[in-house]
Design a protein around this motif. Structure first.
Motif, PDB file in Angstrom:
ATOM      1  N   ILE A   1      42.862  41.235  22.801  1.00 46.04           N
ATOM      2  CA  ILE A   1      43.205  41.201  24.219  1.00 46.04           C
ATOM      3  C   ILE A   1      43.071  39.768  24.719  1.00 46.04           C
ATOM      4  O   ILE A   1      42.080  39.100  24.456  1.00 46.04           O
ATOM      5  CB  ILE A   1      42.264  42.128  25.020  1.00 46.04           C
ATOM      6  CG1 ILE A   1      42.428  43.585  24.564  1.00 46.04           C
ATOM      7  CG2 ILE A   1      42.521  41.996  26.514  1.00 46.04           C
ATOM      8  CD1 ILE A   1      43.743  44.207  24.931  1.00 46.04           C
ATOM      9  N   PHE A   2      44.068  39.299  25.442  1.00 44.67           N
ATOM     10  CA  PHE A   2      44.054  37.908  25.890  1.00 44.67           C
ATOM     11  C   PHE A   2      43.058  37.704  27.027  1.00 44.67           C
ATOM     12  O   PHE A   2      42.986  38.504  27.963  1.00 44.67           O
ATOM     13  CB  PHE A   2      45.452  37.487  26.341  1.00 44.67           C
ATOM     14  CG  PHE A   2      46.380  37.135  25.209  1.00 44.67           C
ATOM     15  CD1 PHE A   2      46.175  37.623  23.925  1.00 44.67           C
ATOM     16  CD2 PHE A   2      47.472  36.312  25.422  1.00 44.67           C
ATOM     17  CE1 PHE A   2      47.022  37.299  22.877  1.00 44.67           C
ATOM     18  CE2 PHE A   2      48.335  35.975  24.387  1.00 44.67           C
ATOM     19  CZ  PHE A   2      48.112  36.473  23.113  1.00 44.67           C
ATOM     20  N   THR A   3      42.312  36.622  26.933  1.00 42.96           N
ATOM     21  CA  THR A   3      41.391  36.208  27.980  1.00 42.96           C
ATOM     22  C   THR A   3      42.145  35.461  29.083  1.00 42.96           C
ATOM     23  O   THR A   3      43.337  35.155  28.960  1.00 42.96           O
ATOM     24  CB  THR A   3      40.320  35.282  27.405  1.00 42.96           C
ATOM     25  OG1 THR A   3      40.985  34.104  26.893  1.00 42.96           O
ATOM     26  CG2 THR A   3      39.540  35.950  26.286  1.00 42.96           C
ATOM     27  N   ALA A   4      41.432  35.140  30.148  1.00 43.20           N
ATOM     28  CA  ALA A   4      42.035  34.391  31.249  1.00 43.20           C
ATOM     29  C   ALA A   4      42.631  33.074  30.758  1.00 43.20           C
ATOM     30  O   ALA A   4      43.728  32.683  31.176  1.00 43.20           O
ATOM     31  CB  ALA A   4      40.990  34.136  32.334  1.00 43.20           C
ATOM     32  N   ARG A   5      41.927  32.392  29.862  1.00 43.33           N
ATOM     33  CA  ARG A   5      42.433  31.104  29.373  1.00 43.33           C
ATOM     34  C   ARG A   5      43.761  31.284  28.651  1.00 43.33           C
ATOM     35  O   ARG A   5      44.700  30.489  28.835  1.00 43.33           O
ATOM     36  CB  ARG A   5      41.413  30.451  28.438  1.00 43.33           C
ATOM     37  CG  ARG A   5      41.790  29.010  28.035  1.00 43.33           C
ATOM     38  CD  ARG A   5      40.983  28.509  26.870  1.00 43.33           C
ATOM     39  NE  ARG A   5      41.375  29.150  25.621  1.00 43.33           N
ATOM     40  CZ  ARG A   5      42.434  28.785  24.902  1.00 43.33           C
ATOM     41  NH1 ARG A   5      43.226  27.805  25.313  1.00 43.33           N
ATOM     42  NH2 ARG A   5      42.713  29.401  23.770  1.00 43.33           N
TER      43      ARG A   5
ATOM     44  N   ASP B   1      37.163  45.090  32.757  1.00 38.88           N
ATOM     45  CA  ASP B   1      37.152  43.721  32.247  1.00 38.88           C
ATOM     46  C   ASP B   1      35.841  43.408  31.531  1.00 38.88           C
ATOM     47  O   ASP B   1      34.818  44.059  31.765  1.00 38.88           O
ATOM     48  CB  ASP B   1      37.343  42.722  33.402  1.00 38.88           C
ATOM     49  CG  ASP B   1      38.807  42.421  33.684  1.00 38.88           C
ATOM     50  OD1 ASP B   1      39.524  42.108  32.726  1.00 38.88           O
ATOM     51  OD2 ASP B   1      39.218  42.487  34.856  1.00 38.88           O
ATOM     52  N   PRO B   2      35.844  42.379  30.655  1.00 40.69           N
ATOM     53  CA  PRO B   2      34.597  41.961  30.001  1.00 40.69           C
ATOM     54  C   PRO B   2      33.557  41.561  31.043  1.00 40.69           C
ATOM     55  O   PRO B   2      33.852  40.869  32.009  1.00 40.69           O
ATOM     56  CB  PRO B   2      35.033  40.760  29.146  1.00 40.69           C
ATOM     57  CG  PRO B   2      36.360  40.330  29.692  1.00 40.69           C
ATOM     58  CD  PRO B   2      36.992  41.561  30.240  1.00 40.69           C
ATOM     59  N   GLY B   3      32.343  42.049  30.835  1.00 43.57           N
ATOM     60  CA  GLY B   3      31.262  41.768  31.774  1.00 43.57           C
ATOM     61  C   GLY B   3      30.980  42.877  32.759  1.00 43.57           C
ATOM     62  O   GLY B   3      29.979  42.827  33.475  1.00 43.57           O
ATOM     63  N   PHE B   4      31.835  43.916  32.805  1.00 48.56           N
ATOM     64  CA  PHE B   4      31.567  45.047  33.693  1.00 48.56           C
ATOM     65  C   PHE B   4      30.268  45.713  33.254  1.00 48.56           C
ATOM     66  O   PHE B   4      30.108  46.117  32.110  1.00 48.56           O
ATOM     67  CB  PHE B   4      32.720  46.043  33.646  1.00 48.56           C
ATOM     68  CG  PHE B   4      32.545  47.238  34.555  1.00 48.56           C
ATOM     69  CD1 PHE B   4      32.912  47.155  35.892  1.00 48.56           C
ATOM     70  CD2 PHE B   4      32.005  48.422  34.080  1.00 48.56           C
ATOM     71  CE1 PHE B   4      32.756  48.251  36.734  1.00 48.56           C
ATOM     72  CE2 PHE B   4      31.850  49.518  34.909  1.00 48.56           C
ATOM     73  CZ  PHE B   4      32.214  49.428  36.243  1.00 48.56           C
TER      74      PHE B   4
ATOM     75  N   ASP C   1      35.988  32.753  29.167  1.00 47.78           N
ATOM     76  CA  ASP C   1      35.330  31.683  29.922  1.00 47.78           C
ATOM     77  C   ASP C   1      34.866  32.155  31.294  1.00 47.78           C
ATOM     78  O   ASP C   1      34.335  31.373  32.072  1.00 47.78           O
ATOM     79  CB  ASP C   1      36.260  30.465  30.059  1.00 47.78           C
ATOM     80  CG  ASP C   1      37.555  30.778  30.805  1.00 47.78           C
ATOM     81  OD1 ASP C   1      37.716  31.921  31.281  1.00 47.78           O
ATOM     82  OD2 ASP C   1      38.412  29.878  30.913  1.00 47.78           O
ATOM     83  N   ARG C   2      35.074  33.434  31.597  1.00 51.18           N
ATOM     84  CA  ARG C   2      34.590  34.027  32.837  1.00 51.18           C
ATOM     85  C   ARG C   2      34.377  35.514  32.607  1.00 51.18           C
ATOM     86  O   ARG C   2      35.028  36.102  31.750  1.00 51.18           O
ATOM     87  CB  ARG C   2      35.568  33.771  33.991  1.00 51.18           C
ATOM     88  CG  ARG C   2      36.906  34.434  33.849  1.00 51.18           C
ATOM     89  CD  ARG C   2      37.994  33.765  34.647  1.00 51.18           C
ATOM     90  NE  ARG C   2      38.476  32.545  34.008  1.00 51.18           N
ATOM     91  CZ  ARG C   2      39.556  31.869  34.399  1.00 51.18           C
ATOM     92  NH1 ARG C   2      40.278  32.298  35.418  1.00 51.18           N
ATOM     93  NH2 ARG C   2      39.931  30.777  33.778  1.00 51.18           N
ATOM     94  N   LEU C   3      33.443  36.096  33.370  1.00 54.51           N
ATOM     95  CA  LEU C   3      33.115  37.501  33.236  1.00 54.51           C
ATOM     96  C   LEU C   3      33.289  38.215  34.563  1.00 54.51           C
ATOM     97  O   LEU C   3      33.133  37.613  35.632  1.00 54.51           O
ATOM     98  CB  LEU C   3      31.667  37.688  32.755  1.00 54.51           C
ATOM     99  CG  LEU C   3      31.318  37.168  31.362  1.00 54.51           C
ATOM    100  CD1 LEU C   3      29.826  37.370  31.095  1.00 54.51           C
ATOM    101  CD2 LEU C   3      32.149  37.861  30.292  1.00 54.51           C
ATOM    102  N   TYR C   4      33.577  39.505  34.484  1.00 50.18           N
ATOM    103  CA  TYR C   4      33.685  40.318  35.689  1.00 50.18           C
ATOM    104  C   TYR C   4      32.365  40.256  36.445  1.00 50.18           C
ATOM    105  O   TYR C   4      31.298  40.507  35.898  1.00 50.18           O
ATOM    106  CB  TYR C   4      34.006  41.758  35.319  1.00 50.18           C
ATOM    107  CG  TYR C   4      34.260  42.650  36.518  1.00 50.18           C
ATOM    108  CD1 TYR C   4      35.542  42.770  37.043  1.00 50.18           C
ATOM    109  CD2 TYR C   4      33.238  43.361  37.120  1.00 50.18           C
ATOM    110  CE1 TYR C   4      35.795  43.574  38.137  1.00 50.18           C
ATOM    111  CE2 TYR C   4      33.476  44.169  38.223  1.00 50.18           C
ATOM    112  CZ  TYR C   4      34.754  44.263  38.725  1.00 50.18           C
ATOM    113  OH  TYR C   4      34.995  45.058  39.820  1.00 50.18           O
ATOM    114  N   GLY C   5      32.456  39.906  37.718  1.00 51.76           N
ATOM    115  CA  GLY C   5      31.273  39.898  38.569  1.00 51.76           C
ATOM    116  C   GLY C   5      30.527  38.586  38.616  1.00 51.76           C
ATOM    117  O   GLY C   5      29.751  38.350  39.539  1.00 51.76           O
ATOM    118  N   ALA C   6      30.707  37.722  37.628  1.00 51.45           N
ATOM    119  CA  ALA C   6      29.925  36.491  37.551  1.00 51.45           C
ATOM    120  C   ALA C   6      30.565  35.397  38.402  1.00 51.45           C
ATOM    121  O   ALA C   6      31.317  34.560  37.926  1.00 51.45           O
ATOM    122  CB  ALA C   6      29.803  36.027  36.102  1.00 51.45           C
ATOM    123  N   GLY C   7      30.276  35.429  39.703  1.00 51.37           N
ATOM    124  CA  GLY C   7      30.798  34.419  40.605  1.00 51.37           C
ATOM    125  C   GLY C   7      32.250  34.573  40.948  1.00 51.37           C
ATOM    126  O   GLY C   7      32.844  33.678  41.560  1.00 51.37           O
TER     127      GLY C   7
END
Length: 371
Positions: free
Chosen positions: A11-15, A296-299, A343-349
């Motif tokens: 699965i493709f990340t934001a980057r 999303d990753p980080g949920f 490079d970013r997670l759900y909920g982290a800022g």
């Protein structure tokens, strides 16, 4: 498009989504909004016009969507200053994003969580498509969003984001053994009701013990319009009837009513993975659960402010009343591997609306005191 690089499998990340755009695989009518690219998905934006059509459709292998719209359109709505989409009508809206995917990259779409929690049914369609919400590897062409509000009339405008898209390459879904190993290492589900196997089984919470007995909400009929772009604007009781446990751990779903309920378990999506609620399984009952299926990753991840989050469930019974019991299995989360560490997670800022949630309505409503 001509491949300019080799795309990793997963699965493709934001980057990688941003790299797809930079390579011309995603064409934008205007630049990305600041928060449009999520950790492993892309929000899709409505264009400038909505076509009210006679029926839903698939174009099929011999037709473009535009050809079908020309045959089925009843009238057009200008979305540049906003317009109201009425209940039980079907609209087609060209999106601001178009695709020219590499040969090994496919895409899939789902309603955003806030869209599903308003019972707004959305499906992405591409030219010559044989199915909804799926764009095959190498797809090149425009994107359209079918929108059908089921419960509330909604106001939308150019740039409103009702649906989201994932991009993937190769086989991404975990096997039963991989699900078990990941759960042993990362704890995918807290207080599991069933053993982790082909995904994580989720059951229904009908006790509401942590919420003063509140088990969910049933939508009201004949309400005011909801503006999909306004947060914390509406009083819950103008649109929803709270459902309280009065001593029974069972609840009957009325046909053609819309409910917001919540899972008994808390779930966790580790940073290098994403998850999806699998489609309705007729073996679990005569109802549909969860229109919006991406996690999303980080949920529910502790480092991203989660430490386990409940899955909020959009539930609609079918033709017959259906009895639910506390702890009854109602769906599964299936996990997929990412193509790279995000490079970013759900909920982290990111200002994510539903991290660390329990029972929660869409972002359009002010907090309800019992929750």
């Amino acid at each position: 498009m001509t491949n300019q690089q080799s795309w990793p499998q997963g699965i493709f990340t934001a980057r990688l989504i941003e790299e797809l755009a930079a390579q011309g695989a995603i064409t934008l009518a205007r630049p990305f909004d600041a928060d449009q690219v999520q950790p492993a998905s892309l929000d899709l934006r409505l264009g400038e016009v909505a076509y009210r059509v006679r029926s839903s459709f698939l174009p099929g292998p011999d037709h473009t969507v535009a050809e079908r719209i020309a045959e089925l359109t009843l009238h057009e709505l200008d979305l540049t200053d906003g317009a109201v989409l009425e209940r039980n009508c079907v609209y087609l809206v060209p999106l601001l994003e178009t695709l020219d995917l590499p040969a090994e990259v496919s895409a899939a779409a789902n309603p955003k969580s806030s869209t599903g929690r308003l019972d707004v049914f959305t499906r992405v369609i591409g030219d010559r498509a044989r199915g909804f919400d799926i764009l095959p590897a190498g797809y090149s062409g425009p994107l359209f969003l079918e929108i059908s509000p089921r419960t509330f009339p909604v106001r939308v405008r150019t740039g409103s984001r009702l649906s989201q898209m994932r991009f993937r390459s190769g086989e991404t879904r975990l096997s039963v053994a991989e699900h078990k190993a990941l759960h042993a290492a990362e704890t995918l589900v807290f207080d599991a009701n069933e053993e982790v196997g082909e995904g994580v089984a989720l059951s229904i919470d009908l006790k509401g013990a942590e919420r003063n007995g509140l088990i969910g909400f049933r939508s009201k009929r004949h309400t005011a319009v909801i503006d999909v772009d306004k947060k914390d604007a509406l009083d819950v009781l103008d649109f929803w009837e709270p459902l309280i446990n009065r001593g029974s751990d069972e609840f009957i779903l009325d046909p053609d009513e819309f409910y917001i309920l919540v899972s008994r378990e808390s779930v966790h999506v580790p940073p290098d993975f994403a998850a999806e609620m699998v489609p309705f399984d007729p073996l679990v009952g005569e109802f549909r659960v969860h229109y919006a299926g991406f996690f999303d990753p980080g949920f529910g991840h502790s480092a991203a402010g989660g430490t386990g989050s409940r899955a909020v469930l959009e539930v609609r019974s079918r033709e017959v009343p259906f009895l639910l019991g506390h702890g009854q299995t109602i769906g599964r989360l299936v996990y997929e591997r990412l193509a790279e560490s995000p490079d970013r997670l759900y909920g982290a800022g990111l200002g994510s609306n539903y991290q660390a949630q329990t029972l929660k309505l869409s972002k359009h409503f002010r907090p309800y005191p019992a929750v």
